[in-house]
Enzyme design. Structure first.
Site, PDB file in Angstrom:
ATOM      1  N   GLU A  78       8.416  -1.248   3.482  1.00  0.00           N
ATOM      2  CA  GLU A  78       8.257   0.079   2.894  1.00  0.00           C
ATOM      3  C   GLU A  78       9.187   1.088   3.570  1.00  0.00           C
ATOM      4  O   GLU A  78       9.280   1.147   4.789  1.00  0.00           O
ATOM      5  CB  GLU A  78       6.804   0.547   3.028  1.00  0.00           C
ATOM      6  CG  GLU A  78       5.794  -0.333   2.299  1.00  0.00           C
ATOM      7  CD  GLU A  78       5.908  -0.267   0.786  1.00  0.00           C
ATOM      8  OE1 GLU A  78       6.591   0.647   0.280  1.00  0.00           O
ATOM      9  OE2 GLU A  78       5.311  -1.130   0.116  1.00  0.00           O
ATOM     10  N   CYS A 141      -3.133   1.449   3.120  1.00  0.00           N
ATOM     11  CA  CYS A 141      -1.823   0.984   3.588  1.00  0.00           C
ATOM     12  C   CYS A 141      -0.883   2.170   3.825  1.00  0.00           C
ATOM     13  O   CYS A 141      -0.288   2.305   4.901  1.00  0.00           O
ATOM     14  CB  CYS A 141      -1.214   0.010   2.583  1.00  0.00           C
ATOM     15  SG  CYS A 141      -2.056  -1.591   2.509  1.00  0.00           S
ATOM     16  N   HIS A 165       4.396  -4.828   2.899  1.00  0.00           N
ATOM     17  CA  HIS A 165       3.372  -5.372   2.009  1.00  0.00           C
ATOM     18  C   HIS A 165       3.663  -6.844   1.719  1.00  0.00           C
ATOM     19  O   HIS A 165       4.829  -7.238   1.595  1.00  0.00           O
ATOM     20  CB  HIS A 165       3.348  -4.610   0.680  1.00  0.00           C
ATOM     21  CG  HIS A 165       2.422  -3.444   0.671  1.00  0.00           C
ATOM     22  ND1 HIS A 165       2.847  -2.133   0.486  1.00  0.00           N
ATOM     23  CD2 HIS A 165       1.070  -3.370   0.812  1.00  0.00           C
ATOM     24  CE1 HIS A 165       1.802  -1.324   0.510  1.00  0.00           C
ATOM     25  NE2 HIS A 165       0.720  -2.048   0.699  1.00  0.00           N
TER      26      HIS A 165
END
Length: 204
Positions: A78, A141, A165
């Site tokens: 991310e 998250c 992820h």
């Protein structure tokens, strides 16, 4: 060099969470760096305090948090965390924030310090699907990614931090026709490749 690698416990009625299962199976050392696994609760707020205490205790150079993204077909580092909690389902404490800032006086977003493109490339070179993601969602998250960045900004300026992820495990999609999954062995292999890329970049 030391890396704190966090993984969430099962949530949303699932019996397992590939994040913590993969984190627990990582080697104790990768590319000469020490790997410290940490299970964290899928609970807004509490997860960040658990990580903060671990940062104080372990004094890592890097915190990499790992989470499940059901429906994704690749391991996705991310790039950015946003200052928003908006739970589609309650967390494991029954809390379901709607359109709430994570830090009322914090910035709208934080970018990771980790080499996300190099991480994705390393995962692909290991023979697994990966690409950089620009949305960590608005659930726990994204919450932990933002909170660790905020800890870096306010308490631990030498820290580098980020999030990745990973997909469902095969056993999680038995009743979900057409939903992609990745084996635990592949999760571990992919995370190991990503961590190696972090260590190499940190040494440069």
């Amino acid at each position: 060099m030391k890396l704190l690698i966090t993984g969430f416990d099962p949530f949303g009625g699932e019996k397992t969470n590939p994040a913590i299962e993969a984190v627990k199976r990582l080697p104790a050392a990768i590319a000469g760096a020490t790997v410290v696994p940490l299970e964290i609760p899928t609970v807004f707020g509490t997860c960040a305090e658990v990580v903060r205490q671990a940062i104080i205790t372990e004094r890592p150079d890097v915190v990499l948090s790992v989470g499940q993204a059901g429906g994704r077909s690749a391991l996705t580092p991310e790039r950015i965390a946003i200052n928003l909690d908006d739970g589609r389902i309650p967390d494991n404490a029954g809390f379901q924030p709607v359109d709430q800032p994570i830090q009322p006086n914090g910035p709208a977003a934080y970018f990771t310090q980790l080499p996300v493109k190099a991480m994705a490339q390393a995962i692909r070179q290991a023979g697994l699907p990966s690409h950089v993601s620009t949305t960590a969602g608005t659930y726990v998250c994204n919450h932990i990614m933002y909170q660790v960045q905020h800890l870096r900004a306010t308490e631990f300026p030498q820290l580098q931090a980020g999030f990745i992820h990973i997909p469902f495990l095969p056993e999680q999609v038995v009743q979900r026709s057409g939903v992609p999954s990745l084996s635990l062995t592949d999760d571990v292999r992919g995370l190991t490749a990503a961590i190696r890329a972090i260590v190499i970049a940190h040494a440069d």
